[in-house]
Design an enzyme around this catalytic site. Structure first.
Site, PDB file in Angstrom:
ATOM      1  N   CYS A   1      41.462  17.132  44.091  1.00 36.19           N
ATOM      2  CA  CYS A   1      41.003  16.468  43.098  1.00 36.19           C
ATOM      3  C   CYS A   1      40.689  17.430  41.937  1.00 36.19           C
ATOM      4  O   CYS A   1      40.395  17.240  40.819  1.00 36.19           O
ATOM      5  CB  CYS A   1      39.669  15.791  43.520  1.00 36.19           C
ATOM      6  SG  CYS A   1      38.304  16.605  43.305  1.00 36.19           S
TER       7      CYS A   1
ATOM      8  N   GLU B   1      33.721  45.007  32.036  1.00 40.60           N
ATOM      9  CA  GLU B   1      34.892  44.115  31.693  1.00 40.60           C
ATOM     10  C   GLU B   1      34.558  43.326  30.537  1.00 40.60           C
ATOM     11  O   GLU B   1      33.445  42.818  30.479  1.00 40.60           O
ATOM     12  CB  GLU B   1      34.687  43.140  33.268  1.00 40.60           C
ATOM     13  CG  GLU B   1      35.423  41.878  33.117  1.00 40.60           C
ATOM     14  CD  GLU B   1      36.891  41.937  32.704  1.00 40.60           C
ATOM     15  OE1 GLU B   1      37.733  42.738  33.152  1.00 40.60           O
ATOM     16  OE2 GLU B   1      37.427  41.320  31.820  1.00 40.60           O
TER      17      GLU B   1
ATOM     18  N   CYS C   1      37.324  17.930  49.061  1.00 36.33           N
ATOM     19  CA  CYS C   1      38.820  18.440  49.557  1.00 36.33           C
ATOM     20  C   CYS C   1      38.862  19.610  50.181  1.00 36.33           C
ATOM     21  O   CYS C   1      39.616  19.953  51.031  1.00 36.33           O
ATOM     22  CB  CYS C   1      39.657  18.603  48.000  1.00 36.33           C
ATOM     23  SG  CYS C   1      39.619  17.102  46.944  1.00 36.33           S
TER      24      CYS C   1
ATOM     25  N   HIS D   1      54.083  43.539  48.402  1.00 35.65           N
ATOM     26  CA  HIS D   1      55.618  43.858  48.115  1.00 35.65           C
ATOM     27  C   HIS D   1      55.971  44.885  49.170  1.00 35.65           C
ATOM     28  O   HIS D   1      55.030  45.803  49.295  1.00 35.65           O
ATOM     29  CB  HIS D   1      56.250  43.982  46.996  1.00 35.65           C
ATOM     30  CG  HIS D   1      56.177  42.969  45.985  1.00 35.65           C
ATOM     31  ND1 HIS D   1      56.724  41.663  45.993  1.00 35.65           N
ATOM     32  CD2 HIS D   1      55.402  42.607  44.822  1.00 35.65           C
ATOM     33  CE1 HIS D   1      56.668  40.791  45.333  1.00 35.65           C
ATOM     34  NE2 HIS D   1      55.873  41.214  44.317  1.00 35.65           N
TER      35      HIS D   1
ATOM     36  N   THR E   1      45.439  39.770  37.099  1.00 37.95           N
ATOM     37  CA  THR E   1      44.960  39.885  38.608  1.00 37.95           C
ATOM     38  C   THR E   1      44.832  38.548  38.981  1.00 37.95           C
ATOM     39  O   THR E   1      44.827  38.338  40.264  1.00 37.95           O
ATOM     40  CB  THR E   1      43.992  40.962  38.713  1.00 37.95           C
ATOM     41  OG1 THR E   1      44.419  42.134  38.339  1.00 37.95           O
ATOM     42  CG2 THR E   1      43.665  40.784  40.253  1.00 37.95           C
TER      43      THR E   1
ATOM     44  N   CYS F   1      34.027  16.902  42.487  1.00 43.46           N
ATOM     45  CA  CYS F   1      32.759  17.566  42.801  1.00 43.46           C
ATOM     46  C   CYS F   1      32.099  18.503  41.541  1.00 43.46           C
ATOM     47  O   CYS F   1      31.202  19.080  41.422  1.00 43.46           O
ATOM     48  CB  CYS F   1      33.105  18.811  44.155  1.00 43.46           C
ATOM     49  SG  CYS F   1      34.734  19.658  43.385  1.00 43.46           S
TER      50      CYS F   1
ATOM     51  N   SER G   1      54.467  43.747  38.023  1.00 49.11           N
ATOM     52  CA  SER G   1      54.795  44.039  39.272  1.00 49.11           C
ATOM     53  C   SER G   1      55.532  45.129  39.824  1.00 49.11           C
ATOM     54  O   SER G   1      56.566  45.422  39.082  1.00 49.11           O
ATOM     55  CB  SER G   1      55.566  42.739  39.627  1.00 49.11           C
ATOM     56  OG  SER G   1      55.856  42.441  41.146  1.00 49.11           O
TER      57      SER G   1
ATOM     58  N   VAL H   1      34.901  46.387  25.230  1.00 47.54           N
ATOM     59  CA  VAL H   1      34.859  47.853  24.569  1.00 47.54           C
ATOM     60  C   VAL H   1      35.454  47.744  23.374  1.00 47.54           C
ATOM     61  O   VAL H   1      36.612  47.328  23.132  1.00 47.54           O
ATOM     62  CB  VAL H   1      35.474  48.700  25.602  1.00 47.54           C
ATOM     63  CG1 VAL H   1      35.641  50.125  24.883  1.00 47.54           C
ATOM     64  CG2 VAL H   1      34.788  49.037  26.734  1.00 47.54           C
TER      65      VAL H   1
ATOM     66  N   LYS I   1      62.129  39.442  39.818  1.00 47.01           N
ATOM     67  CA  LYS I   1      62.326  39.006  41.211  1.00 47.01           C
ATOM     68  C   LYS I   1      62.743  37.715  41.456  1.00 47.01           C
ATOM     69  O   LYS I   1      63.164  37.154  42.553  1.00 47.01           O
ATOM     70  CB  LYS I   1      61.195  39.203  41.961  1.00 47.01           C
ATOM     71  CG  LYS I   1      60.946  40.809  41.945  1.00 47.01           C
ATOM     72  CD  LYS I   1      59.632  41.071  43.048  1.00 47.01           C
ATOM     73  CE  LYS I   1      58.901  42.484  42.786  1.00 47.01           C
ATOM     74  NZ  LYS I   1      58.430  42.536  41.514  1.00 47.01           N
TER      75      LYS I   1
HETATM   76  C1  LIG Z   1      53.369  36.141  37.134  1.00 41.23           C
HETATM   77  C2  LIG Z   1      52.936  37.348  37.704  1.00 41.23           C
HETATM   78  C3  LIG Z   1      53.405  37.595  39.230  1.00 41.23           C
HETATM   79  C4  LIG Z   1      52.979  38.569  39.796  1.00 41.23           C
HETATM   80  N1  LIG Z   1      53.063  38.688  41.170  1.00 41.23           N
HETATM   81  C5  LIG Z   1      52.855  39.930  41.676  1.00 41.23           C
HETATM   82  C6  LIG Z   1      52.860  39.997  43.085  1.00 41.23           C
HETATM   83  O1  LIG Z   1      53.325  39.218  43.833  1.00 41.23           O
HETATM   84  N2  LIG Z   1      52.699  41.192  43.639  1.00 41.23           N
HETATM   85  C7  LIG Z   1      52.428  42.458  42.925  1.00 41.23           C
HETATM   86  O2  LIG Z   1      52.193  43.421  43.618  1.00 41.23           O
HETATM   87  N3  LIG Z   1      52.290  42.089  41.690  1.00 41.23           N
HETATM   88  C8  LIG Z   1      52.427  40.987  41.072  1.00 41.23           C
HETATM   89  N4  LIG Z   1      52.012  41.049  39.543  1.00 41.23           N
HETATM   90  C9  LIG Z   1      51.653  42.110  38.810  1.00 41.23           C
HETATM   91  C10 LIG Z   1      50.226  42.119  39.039  1.00 41.23           C
HETATM   92  O3  LIG Z   1      49.368  40.924  38.889  1.00 41.23           O
HETATM   93  C11 LIG Z   1      49.733  43.175  37.856  1.00 41.23           C
HETATM   94  O4  LIG Z   1      50.318  44.285  38.036  1.00 41.23           O
HETATM   95  C12 LIG Z   1      47.998  43.633  38.126  1.00 41.23           C
HETATM   96  O5  LIG Z   1      47.385  42.387  38.339  1.00 41.23           O
HETATM   97  C13 LIG Z   1      47.668  44.258  36.985  1.00 41.23           C
HETATM   98  O6  LIG Z   1      46.108  44.574  37.226  1.00 41.23           O
HETATM   99  P1  LIG Z   1      45.429  45.305  35.898  1.00 41.23           P
HETATM  100  O7  LIG Z   1      44.180  45.640  36.530  1.00 41.23           O
HETATM  101  O8  LIG Z   1      46.432  46.662  35.468  1.00 41.23           O
HETATM  102  O9  LIG Z   1      45.457  44.348  34.889  1.00 41.23           O
HETATM  103  P2  LIG Z   1      44.459  43.021  34.774  1.00 41.23           P
HETATM  104  O10 LIG Z   1      44.218  42.217  35.860  1.00 41.23           O
HETATM  105  O11 LIG Z   1      45.234  42.300  33.570  1.00 41.23           O
HETATM  106  O12 LIG Z   1      43.355  43.642  34.114  1.00 41.23           O
HETATM  107  C14 LIG Z   1      42.869  44.090  33.029  1.00 41.23           C
HETATM  108  C15 LIG Z   1      41.453  43.653  32.781  1.00 41.23           C
HETATM  109  O13 LIG Z   1      40.818  44.534  31.443  1.00 41.23           O
HETATM  110  C16 LIG Z   1      40.036  43.676  31.006  1.00 41.23           C
HETATM  111  N5  LIG Z   1      39.941  44.264  29.531  1.00 41.23           N
HETATM  112  C17 LIG Z   1      41.026  44.231  28.261  1.00 41.23           C
HETATM  113  N6  LIG Z   1      40.799  44.687  27.382  1.00 41.23           N
HETATM  114  C18 LIG Z   1      39.368  45.016  27.576  1.00 41.23           C
HETATM  115  C19 LIG Z   1      38.361  45.714  26.745  1.00 41.23           C
HETATM  116  N7  LIG Z   1      38.696  45.912  25.419  1.00 41.23           N
HETATM  117  N8  LIG Z   1      37.025  45.869  27.317  1.00 41.23           N
HETATM  118  C20 LIG Z   1      37.078  45.580  28.489  1.00 41.23           C
HETATM  119  N9  LIG Z   1      37.688  45.029  29.526  1.00 41.23           N
HETATM  120  C21 LIG Z   1      38.877  44.867  28.882  1.00 41.23           C
HETATM  121  C22 LIG Z   1      40.692  42.229  31.001  1.00 41.23           C
HETATM  122  O14 LIG Z   1      39.881  41.365  30.582  1.00 41.23           O
HETATM  123  C23 LIG Z   1      41.138  42.205  32.362  1.00 41.23           C
HETATM  124  O15 LIG Z   1      40.258  41.647  33.232  1.00 41.23           O
HETATM  125  C24 LIG Z   1      52.338  39.814  39.001  1.00 41.23           C
HETATM  126  C25 LIG Z   1      52.348  39.589  37.874  1.00 41.23           C
HETATM  127  C26 LIG Z   1      52.459  38.456  36.926  1.00 41.23           C
HETATM  128  C27 LIG Z   1      51.958  38.116  35.538  1.00 41.23           C
END
Ligand SMILES: Cc1cc2nc3c(=O)[nH]c(=O)nc-3n(C[C@H](O)[C@H](O)[C@H](O)COP(=O)(O)OP(=O)(O)OC[C@H]3O[C@@H](n4cnc5c(N)ncnc54)[C@H](O)[C@@H]3O)c2cc1C
Length: 474
Positions: free
Chosen positions: A433, A33, A398, A51, A43, A438, A335, A173, A250
């Site tokens: 707060c 990470e 809080c 959903h 995330t 804190c 999403s 990476v 949505k």
């Molecule tokens: C506003 C919003 C609302 C949403 N609501 C919902 C919901 O209610 N329900 C639902 O099911 N989904 C929802 N989603 C979708 C959901 O949040 C995403 O689909 C999900 O979090 C994606 O996860 P991920 O692991 O693919 O990406 P991420 O959570 O973005 O994780 C990717 C990780 O890779 C790391 N990374 C990037 N480049 C490198 C590198 N070179 N080397 C090492 N690490 C790296 C980043 O730091 C990050 O931690 C929503 C998204 C948004 C933005």
């Protein structure tokens, strides 16, 4: 010999689910990470909804993994010992929206959503007294649920570690070499080797693909901002309440969070990949849109604004294997990616297994949940304080978080050291707060436990030091 069988790049919910799935199957796995803690991308900033599955177009990966993910969540949360609020979700409309709701209902049936029903005005307003007066009907999907997205992700990573996996944070990476079928994955001066690589880098997906010559995926980025209200508003709504969806998504919802807050958002604005700013226009848009569904929201109780970035690729998720290579990539996981993640993990791990990845017999070790003094009976809390007095010393007034809870988080499997990392685990600075009272105390507890000087304690990774000493102000 390589260091690991599998290296996963990116510790969001997708990488974390794959990590948990592999470690529970006895596969030696490392999760890499870039951030200073896991759950650092989309995330940590989303609606936190599992959903039900009536939204995605039938026969897409989104539909398939939404439904399966939704089915997997309750057991996954029970296994991880994290909470899930199985309250169901509502899509609300006035009489003109009846046809739209029926379309959603029909789509839900095709996708395999169980238990949906259309609710009429009287019952609906009894369920949700703060609905806008012109709301007449709703689609109720009882399998929709609310989770804490970051705590679920952290718990998955912790589970992976107690089951033999390795998590490396601050590991961005930047180079990947391949020799004799083994990948060497670099971050500045460090490297690890692995036979299989899975790219779960979210906004960074194409940068990682480029390092191994895998295809570039057409991606766009859409920001969603939120207003978070304090716990005095608990009960304002009892279910996540959506408007009818449009082509843009949505829509702006009003939802309870797992911890008793109320949240309004998100909107949808095309943006740069890492842009999580919230403007006055964003706030005005959210207010205007949420008031189409609910009446008289109390904006005086807003305690936090934040935004997350959706990574979008056309209408579907991209989950592929590079031709003739042991390199897998996920991209465009917008999403319902939080919901779909456990199902995506099941699928990717099965594909790797079909391509030669061996599972080994493994004795499962359960993750230990964090103590939550607020939920304990007076009698149990007294007993705890007798043996561990730090649980009787309140640091965050809080949220009523004790020093003992913060120390427990500092000593947890991923050994977090940043204020935000502790906040996401046990909630100090999360309340009304927002750390105004804190924060100095939290910094002091982190500093005394870790030996990091207070001026070097960070909010969220290097460069986010909170205390400015002479050196930093010059
Ligand atoms: C506003 C919003 C609302 C949403 N609501 C919902 C919901 O209610 N329900 C639902 O099911 N989904 C929802 N989603 C979708 C959901 O949040 C995403 O689909 C999900 O979090 C994606 O996860 P991920 O692991 O693919 O990406 P991420 O959570 O973005 O994780 C990717 C990780 O890779 C790391 N990374 C990037 N480049 C490198 C590198 N070179 N080397 C090492 N690490 C790296 C980043 O730091 C990050 O931690 C929503 C998204 C948004 C933005």
């Amino acid at each position: 010999m390589q260091d690991f069988e599998v290296a996963i790049i990116g510790a969001g919910i997708v990488g974390a689910c794959i990590f948990s799935e592999l470690t529970r199957k006895g596969v030696k796995t490392v999760l890499l990470e870039a951030g200073s803690d896991v759950s650092n991308g989309s995330t940590k900033a989303n609606s936190g909804l599992v959903h039900a599955g009536y939204d995605p177009e039938p026969n897409t990966l989104k539909a398939r993994f939404n439904i399966r993910g939704n089915q997997l969540y309750p057991a996954m949360c029970a296994r991880l010992k994290v909470d899930i609020l199985q309250c169901g979700t509502l899509v609300v409309a006035n009489e003109n929206g009846r046809e739209g709701l029926n379309t959603l209902y029909e789509r839900g049936l095709i996708n395999g959503v169980q238990g949906m029903r259309i609710i009429e005005r009287d019952e609906l307003h009894e369920m949700e007294p703060n609905l806008a007066d012109n709301i007449d009907i709703a689609l109720f999907a009882p399998t929709g649920a609310v989770v804490s997205p970051y705590l679920t992700c952290i718990a998955l990573c912790e589970e992976g570690v107690v089951n033999g996996g390795t998590v490396k944070v601050n590991f961005k990476v930047d180079k990947i070499n391949k020799n004799n079928d083994i990948y060497e994955i670099f971050a500045q001066n460090e490297s690890v080797t692995a036979k299989y690589v899975v790219n779960c880098a979210g906004v960074g997906a194409n940068e990682i693909n480029a390092l191994v010559g895998a295809p570039q995926v057409p991606l766009s980025y859409v920001k969603g901002a939120y207003l978070l209200l304090d716990k005095s508003q608990q009960g304002f709504v009892h279910h996540p309440i959506f408007p009818l969806p449009t082509k843009l998504g949505k829509g702006v919802l009003a939802t309870p969070t797992l911890h008793g807050n109320i949240m309004f958002g998100p909107n949808a604005i095309p943006c740069e990949p890492h842009d999580t700013t919230v403007s006055a226009e964003n706030i005005a848009e959210i207010k205007e849109k949420v008031e189409l569904s609910v009446k008289k929201p109390n904006y005086k109780k807003v305690i936090k604004l934040f935004a997350g970035v959706r990574v979008v690729s056309g209408n579907d998720f991209v989950i592929e294997k590079q031709d003739n290579e042991n390199f897998y990539y996920t991209a465009g996981i917008c999403s319902p990616g939080l919901t779909a993640a456990p199902a995506i993990a099941e699928y990717v791990v099965e594909k790797m297994h079909e391509n030669g990845l061996e599972f080994k017999p493994h004795k499962f070790v359960a993750r230990k949940p964090y103590t939550c003094t607020e939920k304990m009976s007076k009698k149990d809390l007294k007993e705890l304080i007798k043996t561990k007095p730090s649980f009787g010393k309140i640091i965050c007034r809080c949220e009523k978080i004790s020093e003992g809870e913060i120390l427990e988080a500092l000593n947890s499997p991923l050994k977090p050291v940043d204020v935000d990392a502790i906040k996401r685990r046990v909630r100090p600075t999360m309340g009304r707060c927002q750390g105004g009272f804190c924060l100095p105390k939290v910094i002091k507890v982190i500093s005394s436990y870790t030996g990091i000087p207070p001026e070097n304690v960070c909010l969220n990774g290097a460069g986010s030091e909170i205390i400015l000493d002479d050196k930093n102000t010059k």
